[in-house]
Design a protein around this motif. Structure first.
Motif, PDB file in Angstrom:
ATOM      1  N   UNK A 127       3.185  -7.395  -4.676  1.00 15.50           N
ATOM      2  CA  UNK A 127       2.236  -8.472  -4.254  1.00 15.50           C
ATOM      3  C   UNK A 127       3.131  -9.165  -4.229  1.00 15.50           C
ATOM      4  N   UNK A 128       4.225  -9.802  -3.112  1.00 13.67           N
ATOM      5  CA  UNK A 128       5.115 -11.624  -3.060  1.00 13.67           C
ATOM      6  C   UNK A 128       4.077 -11.926  -2.048  1.00 13.67           C
ATOM      7  N   UNK A 129       3.914 -13.156  -2.281  1.00 10.64           N
ATOM      8  CA  UNK A 129       3.284 -14.207  -1.336  1.00 10.64           C
ATOM      9  C   UNK A 129       3.910 -15.642  -0.834  1.00 10.64           C
ATOM     10  N   UNK A 163      13.621  -4.473   5.035  1.00  4.89           N
ATOM     11  CA  UNK A 163      12.151  -4.504   5.330  1.00  4.89           C
ATOM     12  C   UNK A 163      11.769  -3.613   6.339  1.00  4.89           C
ATOM     13  N   UNK A 164      11.210  -2.327   6.161  1.00  9.29           N
ATOM     14  CA  UNK A 164      10.531  -0.834   6.479  1.00  9.29           C
ATOM     15  C   UNK A 164       9.015  -1.306   7.616  1.00  9.29           C
ATOM     16  N   UNK A 165       8.825  -2.168   7.215  1.00 12.71           N
ATOM     17  CA  UNK A 165       7.456  -2.645   8.055  1.00 12.71           C
ATOM     18  C   UNK A 165       6.940  -3.674   8.102  1.00 12.71           C
ATOM     19  N   UNK A 166       6.044  -3.760   9.778  1.00 13.12           N
ATOM     20  CA  UNK A 166       6.223  -5.514   9.605  1.00 13.12           C
ATOM     21  C   UNK A 166       4.852  -5.196  10.836  1.00 13.12           C
ATOM     22  N   UNK A 167       3.477  -6.452   9.879  1.00 16.65           N
ATOM     23  CA  UNK A 167       2.135  -5.733  10.571  1.00 16.65           C
ATOM     24  C   UNK A 167       1.417  -6.881  10.776  1.00 16.65           C
ATOM     25  N   UNK A 168       2.127  -7.499  12.550  1.00 17.33           N
ATOM     26  CA  UNK A 168       1.865  -9.006  12.758  1.00 17.33           C
ATOM     27  C   UNK A 168       0.113  -8.445  12.749  1.00 17.33           C
ATOM     28  N   UNK A 169      -0.724  -8.344  13.444  1.00 16.89           N
ATOM     29  CA  UNK A 169      -2.166  -6.970  12.986  1.00 16.89           C
ATOM     30  C   UNK A 169      -3.028  -7.337  12.170  1.00 16.89           C
ATOM     31  N   UNK A 170      -2.236  -7.237  10.970  1.00 13.48           N
ATOM     32  CA  UNK A 170      -3.023  -6.662   9.044  1.00 13.48           C
ATOM     33  C   UNK A 170      -2.177  -7.818   8.470  1.00 13.48           C
ATOM     34  N   UNK A 171      -3.241  -9.226   8.408  1.00 10.80           N
ATOM     35  CA  UNK A 171      -2.561 -10.306   8.166  1.00 10.80           C
ATOM     36  C   UNK A 171      -1.289 -10.981   7.513  1.00 10.80           C
ATOM     37  N   UNK A 172      -0.729 -10.279   9.181  1.00 14.06           N
ATOM     38  CA  UNK A 172       1.409 -10.285   9.128  1.00 14.06           C
ATOM     39  C   UNK A 172       1.784 -10.079   7.678  1.00 14.06           C
ATOM     40  N   UNK A 173       0.931  -8.794   7.215  1.00 12.84           N
ATOM     41  CA  UNK A 173       2.035  -8.143   5.920  1.00 12.84           C
ATOM     42  C   UNK A 173       3.774  -7.456   6.122  1.00 12.84           C
ATOM     43  N   UNK A 174       4.470  -7.354   5.616  1.00  8.69           N
ATOM     44  CA  UNK A 174       5.661  -6.936   5.829  1.00  8.69           C
ATOM     45  C   UNK A 174       5.916  -6.040   4.640  1.00  8.69           C
ATOM     46  N   UNK A 175       6.388  -5.453   4.695  1.00 11.59           N
ATOM     47  CA  UNK A 175       7.059  -4.237   2.991  1.00 11.59           C
ATOM     48  C   UNK A 175       8.284  -3.984   3.540  1.00 11.59           C
ATOM     49  N   UNK A 176       9.115  -4.395   2.058  1.00  7.58           N
ATOM     50  CA  UNK A 176      10.758  -3.855   1.744  1.00  7.58           C
ATOM     51  C   UNK A 176      10.399  -2.701   0.835  1.00  7.58           C
ATOM     52  N   UNK A 232      17.294  -0.256  -5.725  1.00  8.49           N
ATOM     53  CA  UNK A 232      17.440   0.829  -6.184  1.00  8.49           C
ATOM     54  C   UNK A 232      16.864   2.077  -6.819  1.00  8.49           C
ATOM     55  N   UNK A 233      15.300   0.998  -6.062  1.00 11.69           N
ATOM     56  CA  UNK A 233      14.196   1.323  -7.368  1.00 11.69           C
ATOM     57  C   UNK A 233      13.253   1.966  -5.966  1.00 11.69           C
ATOM     58  N   UNK A 234      11.975   3.460  -6.772  1.00 11.29           N
ATOM     59  CA  UNK A 234      10.717   2.873  -5.711  1.00 11.29           C
ATOM     60  C   UNK A 234      10.028   2.469  -5.051  1.00 11.29           C
ATOM     61  N   UNK A 235       9.948   1.300  -4.431  1.00 12.85           N
ATOM     62  CA  UNK A 235       9.280  -0.005  -5.032  1.00 12.85           C
ATOM     63  C   UNK A 235       8.547  -0.220  -3.519  1.00 12.85           C
ATOM     64  N   UNK A 236       7.081  -0.439  -3.528  1.00 13.24           N
ATOM     65  CA  UNK A 236       6.448  -0.643  -1.961  1.00 13.24           C
ATOM     66  C   UNK A 236       6.601  -2.960  -2.768  1.00 13.24           C
ATOM     67  N   UNK A 237       6.943  -3.474  -1.286  1.00 13.05           N
ATOM     68  CA  UNK A 237       7.094  -4.884  -1.998  1.00 13.05           C
ATOM     69  C   UNK A 237       6.075  -5.179  -0.722  1.00 13.05           C
ATOM     70  N   UNK A 238       4.938  -6.006  -1.102  1.00 12.95           N
ATOM     71  CA  UNK A 238       3.951  -5.992   0.471  1.00 12.95           C
ATOM     72  C   UNK A 238       4.416  -7.969  -0.060  1.00 12.95           C
ATOM     73  N   UNK A 239       4.127  -8.037   1.428  1.00  7.75           N
ATOM     74  CA  UNK A 239       4.845  -9.129   1.204  1.00  7.75           C
ATOM     75  C   UNK A 239       3.230  -9.996   2.343  1.00  7.75           C
ATOM     76  N   UNK A 240       3.169 -11.427   2.441  1.00  4.30           N
ATOM     77  CA  UNK A 240       1.759 -12.118   2.768  1.00  4.30           C
ATOM     78  C   UNK A 240       1.882 -13.953   2.397  1.00  4.30           C
ATOM     79  N   UNK A 241       1.121 -14.263   3.369  1.00 11.70           N
ATOM     80  CA  UNK A 241       1.002 -15.413   3.378  1.00 11.70           C
ATOM     81  C   UNK A 241       0.151 -15.810   2.367  1.00 11.70           C
TER      82      UNK A 241
END
Length: 195
Positions: free
Chosen positions: A77-79, A100-113, A117-126
């Motif tokens: 989780x990245x804020x 950057x794989x996902x942009x979801x403006x309608x769901x908390x302005x979520x971005x996902x990277x 080289x490592x299997x991660x989901x970096x969830x980015x929020x305000x």
């Protein structure tokens, strides 16, 4: 989080990279003490890229809960000050190898990277977004409550054995048990609060 299955159209609209079908079961690995080390390595890289723009940085998801089986993917989780302000952080993340794989403006302005080289989901929020608190409270509750940890693990194992077209559908199917546990952790669904 929703108890309904995300449609392919909704996923395609949010994904900046091609959708990848699973068409199979979910692999759950036993808890691995390497997972926290992998998180720490990513945290160092992310802090090096963003500096003081990384206002919150936490290991979340099942790989952050000792003893819990998980998909071997590190959730982080990245804020940031404003996740909708992509020019303020996306270019430096991309320069560091994150995609950057996902942009979801309608769901908390979520971005996902995804990581370099490592299997991660970096969830980015305000910063101040209630979803950050929900994710971290859920993690902390599972770490401290063996009954709910077992409940969650059993639900995941049962669902993982099914065949899923997309991994997101497995995540959607877990929503009911997640919401049950989150309610016991004392967190309710809410919107982001801008500072």
């Amino acid at each position: 989080m929703s108890n309904r299955e995300t449609t392919e159209e909704e996923m395609a609209a949010a994904h900046l990279q091609p959708l990848q079908r699973l068409d199979g079961t979910i692999h759950l690995a036993p808890y691995d003490t390497e997972w926290p080390r992998l998180y720490e390595r990513e945290a160092v890289r992310i802090r090096a890229a963003l500096g003081d723009r990384a206002l919150v940085l936490e290991h979340a998801g099942s790989t952050s809960v000792p003893g819990l089986s998980a998909k071997p993917k590190i959730d982080i989780v990245l804020g940031v000050a404003d996740s909708s302000d992509e020019p303020s952080y996306v270019p430096v993340m991309q320069a560091a190898g994150y995609v950057l794989h996902i942009r979801e403006p309608d769901w908390h302005e979520h971005r996902l990277f995804k990581g370099p080289d490592t299997d991660i989901n970096l969830h980015t929020f305000t910063i101040g977004c209630a979803e950050i608190e929900r994710m971290l409270r859920f993690r902390d509750h599972l770490r401290s409550d063996p009954t709910d940890r077992a409940l969650y693990e059993n639900a995941k194992r049962e669902l993982a054995a099914n065949t899923w077209k997309y991994t997101q559908h497995y995540a959607d199917a877990k929503s009911e048990v997640v919401e049950e546990i989150v309610s016991r952790a004392g967190v309710t669904q809410a919107e982001c609060v801008r500072h």
